[in-house]
Design a protein around this motif. Structure first.
Motif, PDB file in Angstrom:
ATOM      1  N   MET A  48      -4.606   4.940   5.151  1.00 58.94           N
ATOM      2  CA  MET A  48      -6.020   4.886   4.761  1.00 58.94           C
ATOM      3  C   MET A  48      -6.345   3.469   4.328  1.00 58.94           C
ATOM      4  N   ARG A  49      -7.507   3.001   4.746  1.00 58.82           N
ATOM      5  CA  ARG A  49      -7.944   1.673   4.319  1.00 58.82           C
ATOM      6  C   ARG A  49      -8.068   1.647   2.800  1.00 58.82           C
ATOM      7  N   LEU A  50      -7.656   0.539   2.222  1.00 61.75           N
ATOM      8  CA  LEU A  50      -7.622   0.422   0.766  1.00 61.75           C
ATOM      9  C   LEU A  50      -9.008   0.579   0.151  1.00 61.75           C
ATOM     10  N   ARG A  62     -17.453   1.530  -0.788  1.00 60.79           N
ATOM     11  CA  ARG A  62     -16.491   0.747  -0.007  1.00 60.79           C
ATOM     12  C   ARG A  62     -16.813  -0.743  -0.043  1.00 60.79           C
ATOM     13  N   ARG A  63     -18.104  -1.061   0.078  1.00 54.41           N
ATOM     14  CA  ARG A  63     -18.502  -2.471   0.081  1.00 54.41           C
ATOM     15  C   ARG A  63     -18.146  -3.125  -1.253  1.00 54.41           C
ATOM     16  N   GLU A  64     -18.401  -2.422  -2.348  1.00 54.69           N
ATOM     17  CA  GLU A  64     -18.049  -2.960  -3.664  1.00 54.69           C
ATOM     18  C   GLU A  64     -16.537  -3.045  -3.814  1.00 54.69           C
ATOM     19  N   VAL A  88      -3.085   1.803   3.074  1.00 55.94           N
ATOM     20  CA  VAL A  88      -2.083   2.343   2.158  1.00 55.94           C
ATOM     21  C   VAL A  88      -1.567   3.681   2.672  1.00 55.94           C
ATOM     22  N   LYS A  89      -0.344   4.019   2.272  1.00 53.79           N
ATOM     23  CA  LYS A  89       0.271   5.299   2.615  1.00 53.79           C
ATOM     24  C   LYS A  89      -0.014   6.302   1.508  1.00 53.79           C
ATOM     25  N   PRO A  90       0.128   7.594   1.797  1.00 53.98           N
ATOM     26  CA  PRO A  90      -0.174   8.620   0.792  1.00 53.98           C
ATOM     27  C   PRO A  90       0.621   8.474  -0.504  1.00 53.98           C
ATOM     28  N   ASP A  91       1.864   7.934  -0.408  1.00 55.87           N
ATOM     29  CA  ASP A  91       2.694   7.837  -1.607  1.00 55.87           C
ATOM     30  C   ASP A  91       2.635   6.459  -2.267  1.00 55.87           C
ATOM     31  N   ASP A  92       1.729   5.586  -1.789  1.00 57.06           N
ATOM     32  CA  ASP A  92       1.583   4.279  -2.425  1.00 57.06           C
ATOM     33  C   ASP A  92       0.925   4.410  -3.788  1.00 57.06           C
TER      34      ASP A  92
END
Length: 280
Positions: A48-50, A62-64, A88-92
Motif C-alpha cells: 500500500m502506498r504510504l 493523501r495530499r496532506e 509499505v507491507k501489512p506488517d510494517d
C-alpha cells in the motif's frame, strides 16, 4: 497401376469419415480447451502506498500525507521515509511524529451543530469545539469535513476517510450546500438579482447556484444553494450588499440533511448514505 497400399489407405480414410465417399468431414465438434491456470499471487498486491496508509489511519488526506512525508515526519520500521510513492507491507511499523499508526475502520458521523462551537479539533483558548459534541460517537480519530464558523449551525460531517474528505472539499467536485439565511431586514428584489448575477470578492466572483425566498416566510428569510467553499462566503455575500445575517443554518451538505436530528445531536451514517457520497 494402383498399388495395394493405396487401396488400403483409401479404405481407412472412408472408415474415418463414416464410409461415405460423398460425405464431408465434420469439423464442428467441440474440443475441450485447457482451463486457464490462475496466475501466482503477485507479492506487490499486499503493498500500500504510504500516503494512503496515513490517510486510512485518519491522520489527514493523501495530499496532506505527501507533505508530511516530504518533511521527514514519517518513519517506516524506524527509518525516515521521504520518497514519494513509497509502499509499505501489512506488517510494517509506520509512525508519524513518533506515534504508531494503524489503519482504522472507516467511521462517518453527522452532527447538527449548535451555535458557539468552533469547527476545529482543539483550541488554544480553551473554547468549546465540535469535537466535544461527538466525543462519545466513536473511539476512532475522526475529523470535520470542511468548516462552519462559530455562529453557523447545521449539518457537519466527520470521518477518518481521507479520500472522501478530499473529494467532498475539493472545488472540482462542486459539492452542494444549502443554507437557511435570516437577515436583519427584508431582501430587496434587485439585491436578490445581484446575488444571482454574482458578487465580486477578493477571490473572484462569488456565484450562488440558487437563491429564493422561503414560502410562507417574511422576505428577510431566504434559501441559498452554493458549491464554492470560500471562507464565510455566504455571510460576506450579504454583508457586501449591506445586510447582516442574524441566523445562518446549513440544512444540507452533499445531500445529507439534519432531518430528525436535534441541535447538538449526532448520528452514524447509514450504509446507503455512505455509498451515495462515494459515488458522487
Amino acid at each position: 497401376m494402383r498399388r495395394k497400399s493405396d487401396d488400403n489407405r483409401n479404405k481407412r480414410t472412408q472408415k474415418n469419415f463414416g464410409g461415405n465417399k460423398n460425405r464431408k468431414p465434420n469439423f464442428s465438434k467441440k474440443f475441450n480447451k485447457p482451463k486457464p491456470q490462475k496466475a501466482d499471487k503477485n507479492p506487490n498486491d499486499d503493498l500500500m502506498r504510504l500516503n494512503k496508509f496515513i490517510a486510512n489511519a485518519g491522520v489527514c488526506s493523501r495530499r496532506e500525507a505527501d507533505e508530511l512525508i516530504k518533511t521527514g515526519a514519517v518513519e517506516v520500521n524506524g527509518m525516515m521515509i521521504t520518497e514519494m510513492g513509497y509502499k509499505v507491507k501489512p506488517d510494517d511499523e509506520v509512525r508519524y511524529d513518533g506515534e504508531l499508526l494503524t489503519p482504522e475502520k472507516k467511521v462517518y458521523v453527522l452532527l447538527n451543530k449548535p451555535k458557539n462551537f468552533i469547527t476545529t479539533t482543539s483550541d488554544e483558548r480553551d473554547r468549546k469545539t465540535v469535537m466535544d459534541l461527538i466525543a462519545n460517537a466513536t473511539s476512532a480519530r475522526i475529523f470535520p469535513v470542511g468548516r462552519l464558523d462559530r455562529q453557523t449551525t447545521g449539518v457537519l460531517l466527520f470521518t477518518n476517510d481521507g479520500d472522501l474528505t478530499k473529494k467532498l472539499t475539493h472545488p472540482s467536485h462542486q459539492v452542494r450546500k444549502i443554507y437557511h439565511v435570516v437577515l436583519d431586514k427584508s431582501l430587496h428584489g434587485e439585491d436578490l438579482q445581484k446575488i444571482m448575477d454574482g458578487i465580486r470578492m477578493e477571490e473572484g466572483v462569488a456565484k450562488v447556484d440558487k437563491i429564493s425566498f422561503i414560502e410562507g416566510k417574511a422576505h428577510n428569510e431566504v434559501g441559498v444553494e452554493i458549491h464554492i467553499g470560500w471562507n464565510r462566503v455566504v455571510r460576506r455575500i450579504f454583508e457586501k450588499l449591506g445586510y447582516k445575517i442574524e441566523h445562518l443554518d446549513r440544512v444540507s451538505f452533499a445531500g445529507l440533511t439534519k432531518k430528525n436530528l436535534k441541535r447538538g445531536d449526532w448520528r452514524i451514517l447509514e450504509r446507503d448514505e455512505i455509498n451515495f457520497l462515494k459515488m458522487m
